[in-house]
Scaffold this motif. Structure first.
Motif, PDB file in Angstrom:
ATOM      1  N   UNK A  17       0.804  -1.229   0.000  1.00 50.37           N
ATOM      2  CA  UNK A  17       0.000   0.000   0.000  1.00 50.37           C
ATOM      3  C   UNK A  17       0.832   1.271   0.000  1.00 50.37           C
ATOM      4  N   UNK A  18       1.777   1.332   0.930  1.00 49.87           N
ATOM      5  CA  UNK A  18       2.544   2.573   1.087  1.00 49.87           C
ATOM      6  C   UNK A  18       3.324   2.887  -0.181  1.00 49.87           C
ATOM      7  N   UNK A  19       3.943   1.880  -0.774  1.00 50.57           N
ATOM      8  CA  UNK A  19       4.669   2.072  -2.033  1.00 50.57           C
ATOM      9  C   UNK A  19       3.740   2.577  -3.121  1.00 50.57           C
ATOM     10  N   UNK A  20       2.579   1.948  -3.246  1.00 46.78           N
ATOM     11  CA  UNK A  20       1.638   2.333  -4.298  1.00 46.78           C
ATOM     12  C   UNK A  20       1.034   3.714  -4.053  1.00 46.78           C
ATOM     13  N   UNK A  21       0.848   4.090  -2.801  1.00 41.20           N
ATOM     14  CA  UNK A  21       0.364   5.447  -2.499  1.00 41.20           C
ATOM     15  C   UNK A  21       1.349   6.489  -3.010  1.00 41.20           C
ATOM     16  N   UNK A  22       2.633   6.290  -2.755  1.00 41.13           N
ATOM     17  CA  UNK A  22       3.640   7.241  -3.217  1.00 41.13           C
ATOM     18  C   UNK A  22       3.750   7.258  -4.741  1.00 41.13           C
ATOM     19  N   UNK A  23       3.671   6.085  -5.365  1.00 49.64           N
ATOM     20  CA  UNK A  23       3.718   6.037  -6.828  1.00 49.64           C
ATOM     21  C   UNK A  23       2.500   6.716  -7.445  1.00 49.64           C
ATOM     22  N   UNK A  24       1.332   6.508  -6.842  1.00 50.69           N
ATOM     23  CA  UNK A  24       0.115   7.134  -7.357  1.00 50.69           C
ATOM     24  C   UNK A  24       0.192   8.648  -7.214  1.00 50.69           C
ATOM     25  N   UNK A  25       0.646   9.121  -6.058  1.00 49.40           N
ATOM     26  CA  UNK A  25       0.769  10.564  -5.851  1.00 49.40           C
ATOM     27  C   UNK A  25       1.723  11.178  -6.879  1.00 49.40           C
ATOM     28  N   UNK A  26       2.847  10.498  -7.136  1.00 50.99           N
ATOM     29  CA  UNK A  26       3.809  11.006  -8.122  1.00 50.99           C
ATOM     30  C   UNK A  26       3.203  11.021  -9.516  1.00 50.99           C
ATOM     31  N   UNK A  27       2.470   9.974  -9.873  1.00 55.86           N
ATOM     32  CA  UNK A  27       1.822   9.879 -11.183  1.00 55.86           C
ATOM     33  C   UNK A  27       0.815  11.004 -11.375  1.00 55.86           C
ATOM     34  N   UNK A  28       0.030  11.294 -10.343  1.00 56.19           N
ATOM     35  CA  UNK A  28      -0.954  12.372 -10.418  1.00 56.19           C
ATOM     36  C   UNK A  28      -0.278  13.737 -10.537  1.00 56.19           C
ATOM     37  N   UNK A  29       0.771  13.943  -9.766  1.00 55.23           N
ATOM     38  CA  UNK A  29       1.477  15.233  -9.812  1.00 55.23           C
ATOM     39  C   UNK A  29       2.121  15.464 -11.172  1.00 55.23           C
ATOM     40  N   UNK A  30       2.631  14.394 -11.779  1.00 57.37           N
ATOM     41  CA  UNK A  30       3.207  14.523 -13.126  1.00 57.37           C
ATOM     42  C   UNK A  30       2.178  15.011 -14.134  1.00 57.37           C
TER      43      UNK A  30
END
Length: 209
Positions: A17-30
């Motif tokens: 979960x924690x890994x995917x939360x950070x990846x999702x946040x980065x993807x959205x910010x991009x």
């Protein structure tokens, strides 16, 4: 986006979960979206102190005590972080939310899930995620992914982990529009793409509303 979007990721310990939360946040910010990343329990000074208490091996507490402490941390998180972010039109990505309480203290812990939903709504009002993604892995996989020191919630064995998984799947079946299951046994990038596909779908719907 005139009002924000609330996303949460959940699932058994070790699901990523924690890994995917950070990846999702980065993807959205991009892609230009303003994102607030938080975790439940925690996310505020008060919530972090409650989190330390909940995960401390030296603290013995009943399941109902656990449930109320999680609710207290979540109430502060909603008041201090989530509602203000949504009011500004931001996307909130939360590492766990109310569903975890329902599953861990309800389905796996023996409390009535419907009562925990009721208690949760008293704590957070109508502030439920627009989409919750449950990262699904078998208990033997999730436990194998946590080889190091485990906190108090992670030390409850395979039978508890089995009930946790069943609880998440049962709640997803009950509310398939808001709670979607993501197979999480693949590689990190593969899981991230599945998460992004679901979020893109909800973003499109949200933009039209």
């Amino acid at each position: 986006m005139s009002h924000g979007l609330f996303l949460s990721l959940d699932g058994p310990d070790g699901a990523g979960k924690s890994t995917q939360c950070h990846l999702l946040a980065a993807w959205l910010r991009e892609r230009g979206w303003p994102v607030v990343l938080c975790r439940d329990p925690g996310g505020t000074p008060t919530g972090e102190r409650i989190r330390d208490l909940l995960l401390d091996h030296d603290c013995s507490m009943s399941v109902i005590c656990e449930a109320f402490l999680y609710m207290a941390s979540r109430a502060q998180l909603v008041e201090e972080v989530i509602r203000p972010a949504l009011a500004l039109g931001q996307i909130v990505v939360s590492d766990r939310f109310l569903l975890a309480n329902v599953v861990y203290q309800g389905h796996a812990g023996g409390l009535a899930p419907e009562k925990l939903w009721e208690l949760g709504r008293m704590a957070i009002g109508s502030c439920l995620p627009d989409l919750t993604l449950v990262l699904d892995v078998a208990p033997e996989v999730s436990l194998a992914r946590k080889p190091g020191p485990r906190d108090r919630m992670e030390c409850r064995g395979q039978e508890f982990a089995r009930k946790v998984r069943q609880g998440f799947l049962a709640e997803a079946k009950r509310d398939p529009e808001r709670i979607r299951v993501i197979p999480a046994t693949g590689g990190i990038d593969d899981v991230a793409r599945l998460v992004q596909d679901e979020v893109a779908r909800v973003l499109e719907q949200h933009s039209r509303s």
